[in-house]
Design an enzyme around this catalytic site. Structure first.
Site, mmCIF file in Angstrom:
data_model
loop_
_atom_site.group_PDB
_atom_site.id
_atom_site.type_symbol
_atom_site.label_atom_id
_atom_site.label_comp_id
_atom_site.label_asym_id
_atom_site.label_seq_id
_atom_site.Cartn_x
_atom_site.Cartn_y
_atom_site.Cartn_z
ATOM 1 C CG ASN A 208 -0.214 -0.127 2.514
ATOM 2 O OD1 ASN A 208 0.600 0.733 2.863
ATOM 3 N ND2 ASN A 208 -0.469 -1.198 3.255
ATOM 4 C CG LEU A 307 -6.020 -3.144 16.871
ATOM 5 C CD1 LEU A 307 -5.158 -2.461 17.928
ATOM 6 C CD2 LEU A 307 -6.742 -2.097 16.012
#
Length: 398
Positions: A208, A307
């Site tokens: 990305n 996360l």
């Protein structure tokens, strides 16, 4: 936070010298006294009058000024400060310091001191990348000189690349790191940053546009407040900060492994832009076109959720877990839902739509989402966003 501290600020000759004026203002605002030294070249870019007015002190510039030598003397001048900051540190100043030359006041002060030194390089990208400058950089580091930056971006000369002087706010954080323990002293914080690269074959990958700039700025700000920082970074375009433990990874799986290996921690901040998917059938050799016009059949598998994994740990979970949500639509709705779904304490949400210029840019506009609600911060430089977030983390861990 710097009350009673004294900084000897050597301003080198370069267009970035104008940033030294803002640095003086920030240092004095924090309570530090600033003794300024201007090189002859620096006086071509900023005037002794402006520097002296902001510092509220005499400006030194001439090695052979009889009055200065009678009143202070360059040996004493080099040792009365708690820290010597060279900003901008030009290629010439770095070369002189590395090789022990002392032909003017600035270089003589650097040679005559036993005070800690922080250099903030600023120069043309070709000068920075030149083998001689890189050799000098390594010599200075081996001598114990702290180096901050340079940043990467467009320069006054029109070229693009590493060589821009760090922003005054980042320099202030580095000064605070050097001069005091800070509110995060004794705390361990893990920060992830940059993109991940998920291989398709040995030469191609899925990635990305993340530059790693925000994660790098945050790690620097946390270290500046005294934290021990483990910085787990994907292949970012922005170099990692000084004064942190750097762990370099490529893939999401490697990043999760590095985070788990770094635990326990008081806080973990997941600023990396981790790829959601990986190629399950990645080729061992470079894929070739076979003339059929058909693309290879790639099979995708979901990457581990770093996360969520850390947020939902039953034992050894950090006291504070902070995630980032880079969204292109319904930013607050998606980010609020993400915080609840992942189980983290805070989410830092931002709009990374192409028209914002935030992903890969120098600025950010974020909303901090906690169990108390959403708090939007004005758009500003990523260093300032990092500083504000680091201070909030310090308050939460106090």
């Amino acid at each position: 936070m710097l009350q009673g501290k004294r900084v000897l600020l050597i301003i080198g000759g370069g267009i970035a010298a104008y940033k030294a004026l803002e640095l003086i203002r920030l240092l004095r605002k924090e309570g530090a006294g600033v003794t300024p030294v201007l090189t002859k070249a620096a006086a071509e870019f900023v005037t002794p009058l402006s520097v002296g007015a902001l510092a509220g002190e005499k400006v030194y510039s001439d090695l052979f000024d009889l009055t200065d030598e009678a009143e202070m003397g360059h040996i004493q001048l080099s040792r009365v400060a708690d820290l010597i900051v060279v900003a901008p540190a030009t290629a010439d100043l770095m070369a002189k310091a590395a090789h022990g030359l002392a032909g003017d006041l600035a270089s003589t002060l650097l040679l005559a001191t036993d005070t800690p030194v922080l250099m903030v390089p600023a120069m043309n990208v070709r000068m920075w990348l030149h083998a001689a400058t890189q050799r000098n950089l390594e010599m200075l580091r081996s001598d114990g000189v702290r180096i901050l930056g340079p940043d990467e971006g467009e320069m006054a000369c029109g070229e693009f690349g590493p060589g821009r002087m760090a922003e005054p706010a980042a320099i202030l954080a580095a000064v605070q790191d050097a001069l005091q323990a800070g509110p995060l002293a004794g705390k361990h914080v893990i920060v992830t940053s940059g993109p991940t690269h998920e291989p398709i074959d040995p030469v191609r990958y899925i990635a990305n546009r993340s530059s790693g700039a925000q994660g790098t700025a945050l790690a620097r700000a946390l270290a500046g407040l005294g934290a021990k920082v483990t910085f787990v970074t994907g292949p970012a375009s922005v170099p990692p900060p000084e004064g942190v433990t750097v762990v370099r990874v490529e893939t999401a799986a490697q990043m999760l492994g590095a985070v788990q290996a770094a635990l326990p921690a008081d806080a973990a901040v997941f600023a990396a832009a981790v790829a959601d998917w990986r190629v399950q059938n990645a080729a061992q050799h470079k894929m070739k076109k076979d003339g059929s016009g058909q693309p290879p059949a790639l099979q995708f598998a979901e990457n581990p959720d770093i996360l969520a994994t850390v947020s939902q740990m039953q034992a050894g979970r950090p006291r504070l877990v902070v995630g980032f949500a880079a969204e292109t639509e319904k930013v607050l709705d998606h980010a609020t839902a993400k915080r609840l779904r992942k189980g983290c304490d805070w989410i830092v949400a931002n709009d990374v739509s192409p028209e914002t210029g935030i992903m890969g840019g120098d600025e950010n506009a974020v909303t901090l989402i906690t169990d108390k609600g959403a708090e939007s911060w004005p758009r500003t430089g990523k260093d300032m966003v990092a500083r504000r977030l680091a201070e909030r983390i310090a308050e939460a861990l106090a």
